[in-house]
Design an enzyme around this catalytic site. Structure first.
Site, PDB file in Angstrom:
ATOM      1  N   CYS A 110       0.809  -1.230  -0.098  1.00  0.00           N
ATOM      2  CA  CYS A 110      -0.004  -0.031   0.035  1.00  0.00           C
ATOM      3  C   CYS A 110       0.854   1.342  -0.033  1.00  0.00           C
ATOM      4  CB  CYS A 110      -0.844  -0.047   1.193  1.00  0.00           C
ATOM      5  SG  CYS A 110      -2.005   1.562   1.352  1.00  0.00           S
ATOM      6  N   HIS A 153      -9.114  -2.863  -3.015  1.00  0.00           N
ATOM      7  CA  HIS A 153      -8.267  -2.231  -2.372  1.00  0.00           C
ATOM      8  C   HIS A 153      -8.493  -0.838  -2.095  1.00  0.00           C
ATOM      9  CE1 HIS A 153      -4.056  -1.705  -0.627  1.00  0.00           C
ATOM     10  NE2 HIS A 153      -4.305  -0.570  -1.101  1.00  0.00           N
ATOM     11  N   GLU A 154      -8.649  -0.035  -3.294  1.00  0.00           N
ATOM     12  CA  GLU A 154      -9.112   1.184  -3.069  1.00  0.00           C
ATOM     13  C   GLU A 154     -10.430   1.530  -2.445  1.00  0.00           C
ATOM     14  OE1 GLU A 154      -5.477   1.035  -4.843  1.00  0.00           O
ATOM     15  OE2 GLU A 154      -6.612   2.683  -3.566  1.00  0.00           O
ATOM     16  N   HIS A 157     -10.211   1.386   1.195  1.00  0.00           N
ATOM     17  CA  HIS A 157      -9.683   2.611   2.135  1.00  0.00           C
ATOM     18  C   HIS A 157     -10.706   3.663   2.210  1.00  0.00           C
ATOM     19  CE1 HIS A 157      -5.327   2.104   1.921  1.00  0.00           C
ATOM     20  NE2 HIS A 157      -5.328   2.049   0.746  1.00  0.00           N
TER      21      HIS A 157
HETATM   22  C1  LIG Z   1       2.002   0.010  -3.142  1.00  0.00           C
HETATM   23  C2  LIG Z   1       2.300  -0.680  -4.398  1.00  0.00           C
HETATM   24  C3  LIG Z   1       3.188  -1.638  -4.225  1.00  0.00           C
HETATM   25  C4  LIG Z   1       3.161   0.533  -5.077  1.00  0.00           C
HETATM   26  C5  LIG Z   1       1.092  -0.846  -5.135  1.00  0.00           C
HETATM   27  N1  LIG Z   1       1.640  -1.206  -6.795  1.00  0.00           N
HETATM   28  C6  LIG Z   1       1.272  -2.431  -7.401  1.00  0.00           C
HETATM   29  O1  LIG Z   1       0.894  -3.385  -6.617  1.00  0.00           O
HETATM   30  N2  LIG Z   1       1.623  -2.453  -8.382  1.00  0.00           N
HETATM   31  C7  LIG Z   1       1.336  -3.495  -9.543  1.00  0.00           C
HETATM   32  C8  LIG Z   1       0.720  -4.826  -8.989  1.00  0.00           C
HETATM   33  C9  LIG Z   1       0.481  -5.639  -9.795  1.00  0.00           C
HETATM   34  F1  LIG Z   1       0.063  -6.885  -9.620  1.00  0.00           F
HETATM   35  C10 LIG Z   1       0.774  -5.566 -11.034  1.00  0.00           C
HETATM   36  C11 LIG Z   1       1.350  -4.387 -11.747  1.00  0.00           C
HETATM   37  F2  LIG Z   1       1.654  -4.209 -12.959  1.00  0.00           F
HETATM   38  C12 LIG Z   1       1.658  -3.417 -10.624  1.00  0.00           C
HETATM   39  C13 LIG Z   1       0.065   0.351  -5.509  1.00  0.00           C
HETATM   40  O2  LIG Z   1       0.100   1.081  -6.088  1.00  0.00           O
HETATM   41  N3  LIG Z   1      -0.918   0.093  -4.627  1.00  0.00           N
HETATM   42  C14 LIG Z   1      -1.827   1.027  -4.426  1.00  0.00           C
HETATM   43  C15 LIG Z   1      -2.302   1.381  -3.076  1.00  0.00           C
HETATM   44  O3  LIG Z   1      -1.851   1.359  -2.143  1.00  0.00           O
HETATM   45  N4  LIG Z   1      -3.562   2.010  -3.186  1.00  0.00           N
HETATM   46  O4  LIG Z   1      -4.338   2.537  -1.913  1.00  0.00           O
HETATM   47  C16 LIG Z   1      -1.389  -1.100  -3.856  1.00  0.00           C
HETATM   48  C17 LIG Z   1      -1.806  -2.384  -4.701  1.00  0.00           C
HETATM   49  C18 LIG Z   1      -2.115  -3.757  -4.056  1.00  0.00           C
HETATM   50  C19 LIG Z   1      -3.243  -4.530  -4.734  1.00  0.00           C
HETATM   51  C20 LIG Z   1      -3.894  -3.318  -5.368  1.00  0.00           C
HETATM   52  C21 LIG Z   1      -3.223  -2.118  -5.469  1.00  0.00           C
HETATM   53 ZN   LIG Z   2      -3.453   1.247  -0.349  1.00  0.00          ZN
END
Ligand SMILES: CC(C)(C)[C@H](NC(=O)Nc1cc(F)cc(F)c1)C(=O)N(CC(=O)NO)CC1CCCC1
Ligand SMILES: [Zn+2]
Length: 184
Positions: A110, A153-154, A157
């Site tokens: 996250c 996930h969003e 939140h």
């Molecule tokens: C926290 C971070 C590791 C930066 C995460 N990125 C991510 O999961 N990238 C990813 C995953 C894949 F399965 C394939 C791909 F191509 C790129 C992310 O942005 N989030 C967003 C966040 O914290 N929103 O509040 C967490 C993700 C975990 C599962 C869904 C969102």
């Molecule tokens: Zn998150």
């Protein structure tokens, strides 16, 4: 533009509140906030900009993460088949979901959590989401796979739920019964 310092981290109380509905049509302030959330994701995935501003590459962001307890999310991710899913939404809600579960085989992280939390996060394999777009139109999305996980996930939140709240404390790596593994 939003940068990493605008993203609040776990322990900040706003991550644990239930966000308020956005009154529609959206105010200019709410529209600008949502546009900046989408801009953050696009910037964070741009090698030059993310390096210049030291942005962690994000695929989704919820308004409470920038200390705005309102029901707004932005999602910008290319899925396993290369399709770009880019959404900036007001008042998103899951209106139906599969019984079947899925999970990211790598577990989840996250943008508001600066540590690795080991364990699998059970999600619904398919969700139907209703929301209002930046342009003010009501949409209905039927989602599965990686994109469905990001949406869940969003939307979590917006209800003050963190991904690790779902991890099985007795056996963090036990896949939910019959769940579909989603590779990152
Ligand atoms: C926290 C971070 C590791 C930066 C995460 N990125 C991510 O999961 N990238 C990813 C995953 C894949 F399965 C394939 C791909 F191509 C790129 C992310 O942005 N989030 C967003 C966040 O914290 N929103 O509040 C967490 C993700 C975990 C599962 C869904 C969102
Ligand atoms: Zn998150």
């Amino acid at each position: 533009m939003l940068t990493a310092k605008d993203i609040i981290k776990e322990g900040h109380p706003t991550l644990r509140v239930v966000a308020s509905d956005v009154s529609l049509p959206p105010s200019q302030e709410d529209s600008i906030t949502l546009q900046k959330m989408m801009e953050y994701l696009q910037n964070s995935q741009n090698p030059d900009i993310s390096q210049q501003y030291n942005l962690r590459p994000g695929v989704g962001l919820a308004a409470p993460q920038i200390n705005v307890p309102k029901k707004m999310i932005a999602i910008h991710i290319r899925d396993e088949s290369g399709t770009l899913h880019s959404y900036a939404l007001f008042n998103p809600r899951i209106v139906s979901h599969s019984v079947e579960k899925s999970f990211l085989t790598s577990g989840e992280g996250c943008l508001s959590v600066d540590r690795d939390v080991p364990g699998l996060v059970p999600r619904y394999a398919r969700v139907t989401v209703k929301a209002t777009t930046l342009q003010g139109e009501e949409i209905k999305l039927r989602l599965k796979g990686l994109v469905a996980i990001v949406f869940q996930h969003e939307i979590d939140h917006l209800n003050g739920v963190m991904f690790y709240d779902h991890i099985n404390q007795d056996n963090p790596f036990q896949p939910p019964e019959g769940a579909i593994p989603i590779e990152r």
